[in-house]
Structures are given as structure tokens and as C-alpha cells.
Design a protein around this motif. Structure first.
Motif, PDB file in Angstrom:
ATOM      1  N   LEU A 146       0.827  -1.207   0.000  1.00 35.07           N
ATOM      2  CA  LEU A 146       0.000   0.000   0.000  1.00 35.07           C
ATOM      3  C   LEU A 146       0.864   1.261   0.000  1.00 35.07           C
ATOM      4  CD1 LEU A 146      -2.813  -0.877   2.590  1.00 35.07           C
ATOM      5  CD2 LEU A 146      -2.874  -1.089   0.096  1.00 35.07           C
ATOM      6  N   PRO A 147       0.514   2.254  -0.787  1.00 33.06           N
ATOM      7  CA  PRO A 147       1.238   3.528  -0.724  1.00 33.06           C
ATOM      8  C   PRO A 147       1.146   4.133   0.670  1.00 33.06           C
ATOM      9  CG  PRO A 147      -0.153   3.427  -2.677  1.00 33.06           C
ATOM     10  CD  PRO A 147      -0.530   2.255  -1.831  1.00 33.06           C
ATOM     11  N   THR A 186      -2.145   5.286   3.095  1.00 31.32           N
ATOM     12  CA  THR A 186      -3.397   4.656   2.665  1.00 31.32           C
ATOM     13  C   THR A 186      -4.177   4.124   3.865  1.00 31.32           C
ATOM     14  OG1 THR A 186      -2.471   4.005   0.535  1.00 31.32           O
ATOM     15  CG2 THR A 186      -4.427   2.816   1.271  1.00 31.32           C
ATOM     16  N   LYS A 211      -8.485  10.805   2.169  1.00 32.77           N
ATOM     17  CA  LYS A 211      -7.144  10.421   1.742  1.00 32.77           C
ATOM     18  C   LYS A 211      -7.202   9.092   1.003  1.00 32.77           C
ATOM     19  CE  LYS A 211      -6.244   8.825   6.488  1.00 32.77           C
ATOM     20  NZ  LYS A 211      -5.304   8.891   7.625  1.00 32.77           N
ATOM     21  N   SER A 212      -6.048   8.634   0.536  1.00 32.39           N
ATOM     22  CA  SER A 212      -5.969   7.390  -0.217  1.00 32.39           C
ATOM     23  C   SER A 212      -6.609   6.246   0.568  1.00 32.39           C
ATOM     24  CB  SER A 212      -4.498   7.052  -0.506  1.00 32.39           C
ATOM     25  OG  SER A 212      -4.382   5.805  -1.133  1.00 32.39           O
ATOM     26  N   THR A 213      -7.501   5.519  -0.095  1.00 23.95           N
ATOM     27  CA  THR A 213      -8.278   4.512   0.612  1.00 23.95           C
ATOM     28  C   THR A 213      -8.346   3.219  -0.180  1.00 23.95           C
ATOM     29  OG1 THR A 213      -9.665   6.254   1.568  1.00 23.95           O
ATOM     30  CG2 THR A 213     -10.501   4.008   1.699  1.00 23.95           C
ATOM     31  N   LEU A 214      -8.254   2.107   0.542  1.00 27.63           N
ATOM     32  CA  LEU A 214      -8.537   0.784  -0.005  1.00 27.63           C
ATOM     33  C   LEU A 214      -9.679   0.190   0.793  1.00 27.63           C
ATOM     34  CD1 LEU A 214      -7.726  -1.709  -1.823  1.00 27.63           C
ATOM     35  CD2 LEU A 214      -6.415  -2.493   0.173  1.00 27.63           C
ATOM     36  N   GLY A 222     -13.127   7.513  -5.435  1.00 25.73           N
ATOM     37  CA  GLY A 222     -11.715   7.426  -5.790  1.00 25.73           C
ATOM     38  C   GLY A 222     -10.933   6.382  -5.024  1.00 25.73           C
ATOM     39  N   ALA A 223     -11.617   5.464  -4.367  1.00 26.05           N
ATOM     40  CA  ALA A 223     -10.959   4.403  -3.607  1.00 26.05           C
ATOM     41  C   ALA A 223     -10.818   3.149  -4.464  1.00 26.05           C
ATOM     42  CB  ALA A 223     -11.743   4.088  -2.338  1.00 26.05           C
ATOM     43  N   ARG A 224      -9.952   2.260  -4.052  1.00 26.02           N
ATOM     44  CA  ARG A 224      -9.837   0.946  -4.666  1.00 26.02           C
ATOM     45  C   ARG A 224     -10.508  -0.082  -3.758  1.00 26.02           C
ATOM     46  NH1 ARG A 224      -3.845   0.473  -7.535  1.00 26.02           N
ATOM     47  NH2 ARG A 224      -3.832   2.575  -8.464  1.00 26.02           N
ATOM     48  N   TRP A 282       0.561  -0.498  -7.821  1.00 22.06           N
ATOM     49  CA  TRP A 282       0.993  -0.484  -6.423  1.00 22.06           C
ATOM     50  C   TRP A 282       2.036  -1.567  -6.164  1.00 22.06           C
ATOM     51  CZ3 TRP A 282      -4.041   0.215  -3.016  1.00 22.06           C
ATOM     52  CH2 TRP A 282      -4.498   1.543  -3.160  1.00 22.06           C
TER      53      TRP A 282
END
Length: 396
Positions: free
Chosen positions: A100-101, A104, A148-151, A178-180, A226
Motif C-alpha cells: 500500500l502507498p 493509505t 485520503k488514499s483509501t482501499l 476514488g478508492a480501490r 501499487w
């Protein structure tokens, strides 16, 4: 002849012999005959993969990479996707967690198997929903407030209740913000085709031993960016493209980056073979699930565990509580006296199973909450006689 390998008859405590009723398939499925045949055919040619010369190495390298291509084709991978062979689902999610970046956040539900509950560092655990609609609404509210960046990481089918989760709808919500989304398909893959596109998934993970390929392999399938940017999951040969005299390492790209060491050739071939066989399989599982659930509903001392409503779609997994019985002792008697194999425990999903056991105890009017549940899981090789034998044993 059965399409799965089976021990056949087992001897009971009273001396009789009966066909073994394997109702613990969700834990580890038996081996498909076609898988055993594929492994047996390859064994005389077993040799090094990728880094050897000669006929054995050439064949084994070809078989290994063909297994990867088979998985990619059957799951509908695109140009930006990759297939990394792992040990199992747990290993796959730990690999993804390492990739993960920075920064995340992972969003999941507290209903998950520990494989999808414990690997994450920065995690938001949403409370257990009581319907598919509630799951979608809960995720929507969460992502609306996550900046923020989310999975998002969820199961496709519960290993406790067998209930199917609304993965495609959850994926649509994730992508809207915008999440994965990563999907634990360990309990879906044995029962239905898995498609990245149909699920809307960015990543999918599952184990070979769940899909009738018990040779120690799993997969992480999905977007490569990723994984290509991350440090290797394991440092070692295969993951390293070049090691300089001063110790400087240039790491490999693609799947090799995370497959250090000698790869599990037989596991990869077995997994790909099983996945193709399941893709073409025709089962009568749903009729058997309905038969089992209807029979359990008719037993006043038995209560099924469920999160969603009784009509929610599900795969062949049914867990239940039995009033006045120690689950462990009950499982032993089912095995010794009736030739039935079931699972007892909390099924590596402790928060969910404990909650459902408490609810089941209330419905049963039990004074004490059982510490464990009993799980019967169906699959290839399960017959109506196996289901009826379990119901008759519970009735007695």
C-alpha cells in the motif's frame, strides 16, 4: 466415479462402515481428480523454474507461466493487471498490505475473516451490517468523510454464514469516491466463477486449497501499479534482478518482484487446473443448501447463524448453535458415530461469530451462550444422503 478424491467408507464406533460425509469443505476442500492427474503428469519432469537450462527447466518454466496465464484469463485480467502466486489468501492480503502507498487507509467490516482483518496498519472497521443495503450505506457514509488514499477490503462470501456480500455495489461506491477495492474470494471461488470486471474489483485473493487444489498456493490478482512500486514482499533470489559488489540491489519488475525463492510450481499448476475445472463444473449445491437449512429450521434445539435476512443469497456454508451441547463433543460424536466431518470453533472470524452466537442463544432461550459454533460446508462430492444423515444425527 466422483470428480473429487475421497476416502470412501470409514468405520464407525459400532463397527459399521459408511461413506464419509465431508461437510468441512470450506476449511480445506478435497483434491479434484483432474488436479491430482495434472500434478502426477508433471512430477517426472519436476525441475527448476525460470533460472535453469535443459528440458526439465524449460518445461517447468512454461507450465508455471501458463498457470499464471490461465488464472489471468479466467479472472478477466486486463493489460494493467498482474497475477502473483502466494501461499494462500492470508499471504496474499499481507502482500497487498505491504504494497500500500504510504498514508493509505483501509476500510473493512468487523465481520471479516482474520486474513482480511489483521494485516492492515491504518484500518477503519465498520460495524456489522444487517443487510446488503446497510453495508452499502455504511460504506458510503464512511468514504464521504475519508479524505485520503483509501482501499476498501471486503469478503465476497462469508466463511461463517455463507452469505454473499454486495461486492459489485460496494465497488461502485468505492470507485465513486476514488478508492480501490480488494475482495476476499476464498469462499466465493469454490462455488462460482470469479471475475474482476463483474465484481468491480481492483484486487482479488483466494487460496488453492479452498478450490480443490491442496498444494500450498494462492493468488493475488489485480492492478499492478501499487505492486510494481512497492518494495519486494520477500528479499531473495528471483526478486533480485542484479546485486552489485557493494550490495546495491536492483529489484525485478512484474510478478517476480514478489515471488522470491523457488516458486511453488505444483501449487500453481494445481490451482490453475482446479480453477479451469470449476469454471466448467455443474453442481446441484443450492438445492442441498436449501435442504440443509430447511432441515435445521425444523429442529427446535438448533439455531442457524446469519447476519442478513433468511432469504439472502448464499453459498454452501451453514453455521449453527445447538442448545445444551458442547460443540467439540458433538463434532466428535458426529464423526465417530455417523461418519460426518464438520467444523467447530469461531472460524477465524471471532468478532462476527461471537456476536451471532449470542443472538442465536437468545433465540433458543439458552441460559449460556455457546463458546463455539458448528459449521457444515458443502461442495463437490456432497450428496443429499450426507445432508440427511447430519440432520438425522442432530435430531437424535
Amino acid at each position: 466415479m466422483s470428480i473429487v478424491l475421497s476416502p470412501g467408507d470409514v468405520k464407525l464406533r459400532d463397527g459399521r462402515s459408511v461413506d464419509f460425509a465431508n461437510l468441512d469443505i470450506a476449511a480445506t476442500a478435497p483434491c479434484l481428480r483432474v488436479v491430482a492427474d495434472a500434478v502426477a503428469e508433471l512430477l517426472p519432469f519436476y525441475g527448476s523454474v525460470h533460472r535453469g537450462a535443459g528440458a526439465l527447466s524449460e518445461r517447468c518454466t512454461r507450465e508455471y507461466e501458463q498457470a499464471r496465464e490461465t488464472v489471468a484469463d479466467l479472472l478477466g485480467c486486463g493489460a494493467g493487471d498482474t497475477v502473483v502466486f502466494t501461499r494462500n489468501t492470508t499471504d496474499a492480503f499481507n502482500l497487498l498490505a505491504r504494497a500500500l502507498p504510504a498514508g493509505t487507509t483501509v476500510v473493512t467490516f468487523d465481520t471479516e475473516h482474520h486474513a482480511n482483518l489483521l494485516p492492515w496498519a491504518d484500518v477503519v472497521r465498520l460495524p456489522a451490517p444487517r443487510s446488503a443495503e446497510e453495508a452499502v450505506a455504511s460504506l458510503t457514509r464512511c468514504l464521504y468523510n475519508t479524505g485520503k488514499s483509501t482501499l476498501v477490503s471486503v469478503t465476497a462470501a462469508s466463511n461463517v454464514t455463507g452469505e454473499l456480500w454486495p461486492v459489485a455495489r460496494l465497488a461502485a461506491v468505492a470507485h465513486r469516491f476514488g478508492a480501490r477495492i480488494a475482495v476476499d474470494a476464498a469462499q466465493l471461488a469454490p462455488h462460482a466463477p470469479v471475475s474482476l470486471a463483474e465484481l468491480g474489483a481492483d484486487y482479488v485473493a483466494f487460496s488453492g486449497h479452498k478450490i480443490y487444489a491442496p498444494f500450498g498456493a494462492g493468488v493475488l490478482v489485480g492492478r499492478a501499479d501499487w505492486l510494481d512500486a512497492a518494495e519486494p514482499y520477500l528479499a531473495g533470489g528471483g526478486a533480485s534482478a542484479n546485486v552489485a559488489a557493494d550490495g546495491t540491489v536492483r529489484w525485478a519488475t512484474g510478478p517476480a518482484r514478489h515471488e522470491a525463492g523457488t516458486p511453488n510450481l505444483l501449487g500453481a499448476v494445481a490451482l490453475a487446473t482446479a480453477l479451469r475445472a470449476l469454471h466448467d463444473a455443474d453442481t446441484h449445491e443450492q438445492a442441498l443448501v436449501n435442504r440443509l437449512r430447511a432441515g435445521l429450521a425444523g429442529l427446535p434445539h438448533v439455531e442457524e447463524l446469519r447476519l442478513f435476512g433468511p432469504e439472502a443469497p448464499r453459498v454452501g456454508i451453514v453455521s449453527f448453535a445447538v442448545a445444551g451441547e458442547d460443540p467439540g463433543e458433538l463434532a466428535v460424536r458426529l464423526g465417530r458415530d455417523h461418519g460426518i466431518g464438520v467444523r467447530t470453533g469461531l472460524f477465524c472470524a471471532h468478532p462476527l461469530t461471537r456476536r451471532l452466537l449470542a443472538e442465536a442463544a437468545t433465540r433458543l432461550g439458552a441460559v449460556d451462550v455457546p463458546t463455539q459454533a458448528v459449521r457444515a460446508s458443502l461442495g463437490l462430492g456432497t450428496t443429499a444422503e450426507h445432508v440427511d444423515r447430519l440432520l438425522a444425527a442432530l435430531d437424535r
